[in-house]
Design a protein around this motif. Structure first.
Motif, PDB file in Angstrom:
ATOM      1  N   ILE A  21       5.688  -0.372   1.268  1.00 10.54           N
ATOM      2  CA  ILE A  21       6.040  -0.109  -0.134  1.00 10.54           C
ATOM      3  C   ILE A  21       7.369  -0.803  -0.409  1.00 10.54           C
ATOM      4  O   ILE A  21       8.361  -0.563   0.288  1.00 10.54           O
ATOM      5  CB  ILE A  21       6.152   1.399  -0.422  1.00 10.54           C
ATOM      6  CG1 ILE A  21       4.817   2.105  -0.124  1.00 10.54           C
ATOM      7  CG2 ILE A  21       6.555   1.637  -1.876  1.00 10.54           C
ATOM      8  CD1 ILE A  21       4.875   3.623  -0.269  1.00 10.54           C
ATOM      9  N   TRP A  22       7.364  -1.652  -1.429  1.00  7.97           N
ATOM     10  CA  TRP A  22       8.549  -2.456  -1.766  1.00  7.97           C
ATOM     11  C   TRP A  22       9.202  -1.872  -3.023  1.00  7.97           C
ATOM     12  O   TRP A  22       8.659  -1.966  -4.117  1.00  7.97           O
ATOM     13  CB  TRP A  22       8.131  -3.911  -1.987  1.00  7.97           C
ATOM     14  CG  TRP A  22       7.427  -4.501  -0.811  1.00  7.97           C
ATOM     15  CD1 TRP A  22       6.094  -4.396  -0.506  1.00  7.97           C
ATOM     16  CD2 TRP A  22       8.011  -5.280   0.236  1.00  7.97           C
ATOM     17  NE1 TRP A  22       5.821  -5.059   0.672  1.00  7.97           N
ATOM     18  CE2 TRP A  22       6.974  -5.618   1.150  1.00  7.97           C
ATOM     19  CE3 TRP A  22       9.310  -5.732   0.490  1.00  7.97           C
ATOM     20  CZ2 TRP A  22       7.200  -6.381   2.294  1.00  7.97           C
ATOM     21  CZ3 TRP A  22       9.534  -6.495   1.627  1.00  7.97           C
ATOM     22  CH2 TRP A  22       8.487  -6.808   2.511  1.00  7.97           C
ATOM     23  N   ASP A  23      10.356  -1.254  -2.841  1.00  3.23           N
ATOM     24  CA  ASP A  23      11.124  -0.663  -3.940  1.00  3.23           C
ATOM     25  C   ASP A  23      12.096  -1.727  -4.445  1.00  3.23           C
ATOM     26  O   ASP A  23      13.102  -2.016  -3.791  1.00  3.23           O
ATOM     27  CB  ASP A  23      11.861   0.579  -3.427  1.00  3.23           C
ATOM     28  CG  ASP A  23      12.837   1.161  -4.433  1.00  3.23           C
ATOM     29  OD1 ASP A  23      12.899   0.671  -5.576  1.00  3.23           O
ATOM     30  OD2 ASP A  23      13.560   2.114  -4.077  1.00  3.23           O
ATOM     31  N   CYS A  24      11.798  -2.312  -5.584  1.00  2.00           N
ATOM     32  CA  CYS A  24      12.570  -3.439  -6.108  1.00  2.00           C
ATOM     33  C   CYS A  24      13.376  -3.032  -7.337  1.00  2.00           C
ATOM     34  O   CYS A  24      12.805  -2.685  -8.373  1.00  2.00           O
ATOM     35  CB  CYS A  24      11.632  -4.597  -6.470  1.00  2.00           C
ATOM     36  SG  CYS A  24      10.527  -5.087  -5.138  1.00  2.00           S
ATOM     37  N   CYS A  25      14.677  -3.037  -7.225  1.00  2.00           N
ATOM     38  CA  CYS A  25      15.560  -2.821  -8.387  1.00  2.00           C
ATOM     39  C   CYS A  25      15.403  -1.442  -9.016  1.00  2.00           C
ATOM     40  O   CYS A  25      15.660  -1.274 -10.205  1.00  2.00           O
ATOM     41  CB  CYS A  25      15.294  -3.874  -9.479  1.00  2.00           C
ATOM     42  SG  CYS A  25      15.006  -5.543  -8.899  1.00  2.00           S
ATOM     43  N   CYS A  26      14.966  -0.456  -8.253  1.00  2.00           N
ATOM     44  CA  CYS A  26      14.643   0.840  -8.854  1.00  2.00           C
ATOM     45  C   CYS A  26      15.788   1.844  -8.710  1.00  2.00           C
ATOM     46  O   CYS A  26      15.807   2.654  -7.775  1.00  2.00           O
ATOM     47  CB  CYS A  26      13.366   1.412  -8.243  1.00  2.00           C
ATOM     48  SG  CYS A  26      11.918   0.363  -8.456  1.00  2.00           S
ATOM     49  N   LEU A  84       5.841 -10.465   1.668  1.00  2.00           N
ATOM     50  CA  LEU A  84       4.739  -9.515   1.798  1.00  2.00           C
ATOM     51  C   LEU A  84       4.049  -9.676   3.155  1.00  2.00           C
ATOM     52  O   LEU A  84       3.934 -10.780   3.682  1.00  2.00           O
ATOM     53  CB  LEU A  84       3.723  -9.711   0.672  1.00  2.00           C
ATOM     54  CG  LEU A  84       4.232  -9.464  -0.752  1.00  2.00           C
ATOM     55  CD1 LEU A  84       3.082  -9.612  -1.742  1.00  2.00           C
ATOM     56  CD2 LEU A  84       4.874  -8.095  -0.887  1.00  2.00           C
ATOM     57  N   ILE A  85       3.577  -8.565   3.688  1.00  2.00           N
ATOM     58  CA  ILE A  85       2.953  -8.562   5.001  1.00  2.00           C
ATOM     59  C   ILE A  85       1.451  -8.768   4.829  1.00  2.00           C
ATOM     60  O   ILE A  85       0.731  -7.855   4.416  1.00  2.00           O
ATOM     61  CB  ILE A  85       3.227  -7.240   5.748  1.00  2.00           C
ATOM     62  CG1 ILE A  85       4.722  -6.861   5.645  1.00  2.00           C
ATOM     63  CG2 ILE A  85       2.776  -7.351   7.190  1.00  2.00           C
ATOM     64  CD1 ILE A  85       5.675  -7.890   6.205  1.00  2.00           C
ATOM     65  N   LYS A  89      -1.664  -3.328   3.660  1.00  2.04           N
ATOM     66  CA  LYS A  89      -1.731  -2.841   2.284  1.00  2.04           C
ATOM     67  C   LYS A  89      -0.313  -2.711   1.743  1.00  2.04           C
ATOM     68  O   LYS A  89       0.469  -1.894   2.226  1.00  2.04           O
ATOM     69  CB  LYS A  89      -2.465  -1.495   2.232  1.00  2.04           C
ATOM     70  CG  LYS A  89      -2.831  -1.025   0.830  1.00  2.04           C
ATOM     71  CD  LYS A  89      -3.748   0.176   0.891  1.00  2.04           C
ATOM     72  CE  LYS A  89      -4.079   0.727  -0.490  1.00  2.04           C
ATOM     73  NZ  LYS A  89      -4.811  -0.220  -1.333  1.00  2.04           N
ATOM     74  N   ASN A  90       0.013  -3.550   0.750  1.00  2.00           N
ATOM     75  CA  ASN A  90       1.349  -3.588   0.153  1.00  2.00           C
ATOM     76  C   ASN A  90       1.321  -3.007  -1.256  1.00  2.00           C
ATOM     77  O   ASN A  90       0.384  -3.262  -2.017  1.00  2.00           O
ATOM     78  CB  ASN A  90       1.840  -5.035   0.039  1.00  2.00           C
ATOM     79  CG  ASN A  90       2.083  -5.696   1.382  1.00  2.00           C
ATOM     80  OD1 ASN A  90       3.176  -5.645   1.915  1.00  2.00           O
ATOM     81  ND2 ASN A  90       1.058  -6.320   1.938  1.00  2.00           N
ATOM     82  N   LEU A  91       2.356  -2.265  -1.616  1.00  2.00           N
ATOM     83  CA  LEU A  91       2.578  -1.820  -2.993  1.00  2.00           C
ATOM     84  C   LEU A  91       3.965  -2.275  -3.407  1.00  2.00           C
ATOM     85  O   LEU A  91       4.953  -1.998  -2.719  1.00  2.00           O
ATOM     86  CB  LEU A  91       2.475  -0.297  -3.109  1.00  2.00           C
ATOM     87  CG  LEU A  91       2.822   0.286  -4.490  1.00  2.00           C
ATOM     88  CD1 LEU A  91       1.795  -0.145  -5.536  1.00  2.00           C
ATOM     89  CD2 LEU A  91       2.921   1.812  -4.437  1.00  2.00           C
ATOM     90  N   GLY A 115      -4.494 -15.457  -3.054  1.00  2.00           N
ATOM     91  CA  GLY A 115      -5.571 -15.163  -2.118  1.00  2.00           C
ATOM     92  C   GLY A 115      -5.483 -13.821  -1.435  1.00  2.00           C
ATOM     93  O   GLY A 115      -6.358 -13.479  -0.630  1.00  2.00           O
ATOM     94  N   ILE A 116      -4.422 -13.018  -1.707  1.00  3.29           N
ATOM     95  CA  ILE A 116      -4.351 -11.684  -1.114  1.00  3.29           C
ATOM     96  C   ILE A 116      -4.300 -10.636  -2.214  1.00  3.29           C
ATOM     97  O   ILE A 116      -3.981 -10.933  -3.371  1.00  3.29           O
ATOM     98  CB  ILE A 116      -3.134 -11.524  -0.177  1.00  3.29           C
ATOM     99  CG1 ILE A 116      -1.815 -11.489  -0.969  1.00  3.29           C
ATOM    100  CG2 ILE A 116      -3.091 -12.623   0.866  1.00  3.29           C
ATOM    101  CD1 ILE A 116      -0.620 -11.073  -0.109  1.00  3.29           C
ATOM    102  N   GLU A 117      -4.637  -9.396  -1.856  1.00  8.57           N
ATOM    103  CA  GLU A 117      -4.598  -8.303  -2.825  1.00  8.57           C
ATOM    104  C   GLU A 117      -3.152  -8.021  -3.219  1.00  8.57           C
ATOM    105  O   GLU A 117      -2.284  -7.878  -2.356  1.00  8.57           O
ATOM    106  CB  GLU A 117      -5.231  -7.045  -2.252  1.00  8.57           C
ATOM    107  CG  GLU A 117      -5.220  -5.870  -3.225  1.00  8.57           C
ATOM    108  CD  GLU A 117      -5.893  -4.625  -2.681  1.00  8.57           C
ATOM    109  OE1 GLU A 117      -5.836  -3.592  -3.366  1.00  8.57           O
ATOM    110  OE2 GLU A 117      -6.465  -4.703  -1.573  1.00  8.57           O
TER     111      GLU A 117
END
Length: 217
Positions: A21-26, A84-85, A89-91, A115-117
Motif C-alpha cells: 500500500i503506497w501512501d502518497c502525500c496523505c 511498484l512491485i 497486489k499494489n494499492l 501491462g500491470i493491474e
C-alpha cells in the motif's frame, strides 16, 4: 490518533488484502500509520518528495512503530516514479493534492507501469469533473466512490482500477444520495460554480447541465 473524516473514509475503502500500500502525500503519513494497525500483513510505503517531512516521519515511525519496522518503508521521491512491485497486489493512495497534479501523477504511474493491474484511491482537492474525465480517457473503471464533508469543504473519494468493469461517470453516480441535505448542498454549489464559469464566452462546455440532470434522476 483520530483520523479526519476524509482520511477515515479513505481508510474504510481499503477492505481487500494488498501486498503493498503506497501512501502518497496523505497528510504527513497519518493515513499510512492507521493502515499499519488495520492491515498488519501489508507493506505500507510512505512517499513524498519533501525531504524534511520524510525524515521527521521516519523518526516518528521508528519511535512508535519499532515493533513492526519490517512492515513499513519511507521513500523520499517523486510519486510519479513509484517503484511498484510487479507480480504483487499494489494499492496507490493519493490525497490532498490538486486535480491537475493528481492526474499528472496517475498518468505518469500508468505510463511507467503499462501491462500491470493498477488500483488507486484518489481524493483530489478541486477539479473533480476534470479528474473524472481524464480518468475515463485513461481507461480506468470504478470500484466505489464516496462524497465526504470535512471542515465545510466537500471531497470526492474515488476507488478505481484499470481492471474494473463499471464505468466512471463525469459527474459521479454511486456517491450521490440526494435525499441527504449535504449532498444537495454540494450539488447546488457545484452547479453554481460551473454556471459562473460558463458565463465566460470562451467556455463552451455546459458542465452545469450535466450536474443538473442528476436532479431529475
Amino acid at each position: 490518533m483520530k483520523l479526519s473524516s476524509r482520511l477515515d473514509t479513505i481508510k474504510n475503502k481499503v477492505t481487500d488484502h494488498y501486498d503493498h500500500i503506497w501512501d502518497c502525500c496523505c497528510d504527513h503519513g497519518q493515513l499510512g500509520v492507521a493502515l499499519l494497525a488495520s492491515h498488519p500483513k501489508s507493506m505500507i510505503h510512505f512517499v513524498d518528495v519533501v525531504d524534511e517531512l520524510m525524515v521527521e516521519l521516519e523518526s516518528q515511525l521508528q519511535k512508535h512503530a519499532s515493533a513492526i519496522q519490517s512492515q513499513w518503508q519511507v521513500h523520499c521521491m517523486d510519486v510519479a516514479k513509484l517503484p511498484l512491485i510487479k507480480g504483487k497486489k499494489n494499492l496507490i493512495i493519493i490525497a490532498g493534492v490538486g486535480g491537475d497534479l493528481l492526474i499528472e501523477l496517475v498518468h505518469s504511474i500508468q505510463t511507467r507501469n503499462s501491462g500491470i493491474e493498477l488500483e488507486f484511491i484518489l481524493c483530489p482537492v478541486l477539479h473533480n469533473y476534470m479528474v473524472r474525465c481524464e480518468l475515463i480517457e485513461m481507461g480506468f473503471g470504478l470500484i466505489s466512490e464516496t462524497l465526504v464533508k470535512e471542515n465545510k469543504r466537500f471531497y470526492e473519494v474515488l476507488h478505481i482500477s484499470n481492471q474494473a468493469a463499471k464505468p466512471i461517470t463525469s459527474v459521479g453516480s454511486d456517491m450521490w444520495n440526494l435525499s441527504d441535505s449535504q449532498h444537495q448542498e454540494y450539488l447546488n454549489k457545484t452547479i453554481s460554480h460551473y454556471q459562473r464559469m460558463e458565463a465566460n464566452p470562451k467556455c463552451t462546455s455546459r458542465v452545469s447541465e450535466q450536474y443538473q440532470e442528476l436532479i431529475g434522476k
